[in-house]
Enzyme design. Structure first.
Site, mmCIF file in Angstrom:
data_model
loop_
_atom_site.group_PDB
_atom_site.id
_atom_site.type_symbol
_atom_site.label_atom_id
_atom_site.label_comp_id
_atom_site.label_asym_id
_atom_site.label_seq_id
_atom_site.Cartn_x
_atom_site.Cartn_y
_atom_site.Cartn_z
ATOM 1 N N CYS A 170 51.598 -2.526 -30.371
ATOM 2 C CA CYS A 170 51.188 -3.887 -30.094
ATOM 3 C C CYS A 170 50.887 -4.560 -31.422
ATOM 4 C CB CYS A 170 49.947 -3.916 -29.204
ATOM 5 S SG CYS A 170 50.125 -3.009 -27.653
ATOM 6 N N LYS A 181 59.033 -1.662 -32.196
ATOM 7 C CA LYS A 181 59.475 -1.313 -33.542
ATOM 8 C C LYS A 181 58.617 -0.216 -34.151
ATOM 9 C CE LYS A 181 61.911 -1.987 -37.312
ATOM 10 N NZ LYS A 181 63.332 -1.616 -37.363
#
Length: 611
Positions: free
Chosen positions: A2, A606
């Protein structure tokens, strides 16, 4: 997984938070939210399921403004993708918390808080933190003290930020195992998971360490440990440009990053070529001693970085003449391993924050390994800071979830490592003659040549879009490139793809081959080419359609059911770097035809900062 951003400013903070969340969206994009303290210190919150654009529209509609605030973009780990699970989490309309990470003991904490009368409205572990801070704020002198007490109860990995209507000029943040940095500006203090989110307001940054808790006010910044003892963190000036994290003329970040690879590879190699592989210049002080008499190398990584180490392992054995192994970080950390004082432990991570790799490094150090080297794209991240030596790949920011230029620059760094180990003290007698820096200067040009094949690859990609499955084959140094090609295709086009060493075909995978199964073959003109050609015949004889990435000096010709694309003349040991380019382009254009979200594929993020 996050992203969090926010701060304290003398001007309206909402635009900065929204722009920061857009720059962090690669870290998570299931939902987003922000909380601010309004003019009367009222705690105001807006959340939305979906992208930051949806949140922005909701914030604009409500006309929110405030000088103290926190924001969050989420990749779900606890609880489904619903607004009730989106951050910030609030306790008693007084405390708001955003959180990146996983709280491992949240079930026990939740039971304790429920017994104390707290009511939960979400399925997340983050709500536990909000209630804990509220609980301790009842007796603590201020929000900073309450936050320190609360994080003392937490087990797991976290980067959190807290605001309170009772402390209207303060944001408190804390870090343990997840990235978090602070920004310093004339008009206030800020925090974020990534420096890119702070670029609109400052380039002056401080990187927090595990156990740090910080209090941010407009004119005041204080950092302590959880017990309240003061800690000092060095201020850095970020060299990252705003243009580096903008799309420019490209449609997607992945497309931009694929086309940046000639420059990224050249920049990564520049120091080595200029220094003639001087160990200190290239790897840092102590490298000569660290590399002296190394008798084996252990590579630790995850995902695409692991595939890079599968190539690096072979380079070390071919060039240096010593054993090397490549392990997945999440597997290594939980198995018995025999330490070797002369073993070099090399970790690879684009972000430098990959939790599985970081914990594997910790495990290696706990076993007594002192020769540690990090190859990373982010200088001040956790893994390089925990390593004795570090090498910074100069890929620049990589925003697309599917790694491209980070992969090829990691490969370039691994080749330099093999060359460096071959010339280290005590290495001369065991080295093979295969490694040479001579071809490195031509490598960026070869990468550009491969990029020039993009129009032809688009035609191939159109054929893939209607397929449900694909098979990738390679041998030797190029089997990891087949693995990487299969991963890229499945990541962003959602086409199921598998990769095998071509010699394994007859041991099972050949059963999958039919007219609906495209088979991609990485076929450089090396010593295994004839073996590979025989494997291709096995596919062709069973009706499989072959897509062959060959070298310009190979003998392959197109025919019915066999499509051939010629890359530059064979680049020797550096060939895997060149052959990585077309499989990236194939995946990208297949995803375009299918209409998937290239930069933000479903279910993926990512930076994997949770276990």
């Amino acid at each position: 997984m996050c992203g969090i951003v926010g701060g304290v400013s003398k001007t309206d903070l909402v635009p900065m938070i929204l722009e920061g969340l857009q720059r962090l969206e690669y870290r998570g994009y299931d939902s987003a939210g922000l909380a601010i303290l309004g003019a009367d210190a009222d705690l105001l919150r807006v959340r939305s399921v979906g992208r930051v654009a949806e949140l922005t529209a909701a914030v604009v509609e409500r006309g929110l403004q405030g000088q103290v605030g926190i924001g969050h973009t989420r990749w779900a780990t606890h609880g489904g993708v619903r607004e009730c699970n989106a951050h910030p989490m609030i306790s008693h309309e007084q405390i708001a918390v955003v959180h990146n990470g996983i709280i491992e003991n949240f079930h026990a904490l939740r039971a304790h808080l429920e017994a104390a009368g707290y009511t939960f409205t979400s399925e997340t572990d983050t709500e536990v933190i909000a209630h804990l801070v509220h609980h301790y704020r009842q007796t603590a002198p201020d929000l900073f003290a309450a936050t320190r007490r609360a994080v003392g109860d937490l087990r797991g990995a976290y980067a959190i930020a807290v605001i309170s209507s009772g402390d209207p000029e303060t944001v408190c943040v804390a870090r343990m195992g997840c990235p978090l940095l602070l920004g310093v500006a004339d008009d206030g203090h800020y925090f974020a998971s990534d420096v890119a989110a702070l670029l609109p307001v400052t380039r002056r940054v401080l990187y927090l360490e595990d156990g740090d808790v910080a209090m941010l006010q407009r004119q005041t910044l204080r950092i302590t440990d959880q017990a309240g003892a003061s800690r000092q963190r060095e201020e850095h000036w970020s060299q990252l440009s705003a243009a580096a994290v903008d799309l420019g003329p490209y449609r997607h970040f992945m497309q931009k990053e694929i086309h940046e690879q000639p420059r990224a590879v050249a920049d990564t190699l520049e120091g080595a070529l200029n220094s003639q592989l001087d160990l200190t210049d290239l790897w840092g002080d102590g490298a000569a001693a660290m590399f002296r008499d190394v008798d084996r190398v252990l590579f630790l990584a995850s995902g695409t970085s692991h595939y890079a180490t599968l190539v690096g392992r072979q380079w070390v054995e071919s060039i240096v003449g010593i054993p090397a192994q490549a392990e997945l970080g999440h597997e290594y950390r939980y198995r018995d391993s025999i330490p070797d004082p002369r073993q070099l432990v090399v970790t690879l991570s684009q972000s430098g924050e990959t939790l599985d790799t970081f914990e594997a490094l910790r495990r290696a150090k706990d076993l007594g390994h002192t020769r540690t080297l990090a190859i990373c794209n982010v200088a001040e991240s956790a893994i390089p800071r925990a390593s004795a030596l570090r090498f910074l790949t100069r890929a620049g920011p990589e925003i697309g979830v599917a790694s491209t230029k980070a992969f090829t620059t990691q490969l370039a760094a691994l080749y330099l490592l093999a060359l460096s180990l071959a010339k280290a003290p005590g290495a001369s007698e065991r080295c093979a003659a295969g490694g040479s820096p001579g071809r490195l200067r031509q490598l960026p040009g070869s990468v550009q040549h491969a990029l020039n094949l993009e129009p032809q690859i688009q035609g191939w990609a159109a054929r893939f879009a209607s397929k449900d499955h694909a098979l990738f084959l390679g041998r030797g140094l190029h089997y990891p490139i087949a693995l990487e090609g299969a991963l890229k295709l499945k990541e962003i086009s959602y086409i199921h793809a598998e990769a095998y060493p071509a010699g394994e075909l007859k041991h099972g995978p050949l059963a999958l081959v039919d007219r609906d199964m495209p088979v991609v073959v990485i076929a450089p003109n090396d010593r295994l080419l004839e073996k590979l050609a025989a494997n291709m015949q096995e596919v062709h004889a069973r009706g499989g359609e072959l897509y062959v990435f060959a070298d310009s000096d190979s003998h392959f010709n197109a025919s019915a059911g066999v499509h051939v694309m010629r890359l530059p003349r064979h680049a020797g040991l550096l060939s895997p770097i060149v052959h990585a380019i077309p499989v990236q382009l194939l995946a990208y254009h297949a995803a375009l035809v299918k209409g998937t979200d290239v930069d933000r594929p479903r279910n993926l993020a990512k930076s994997v900062t949770v276990e």
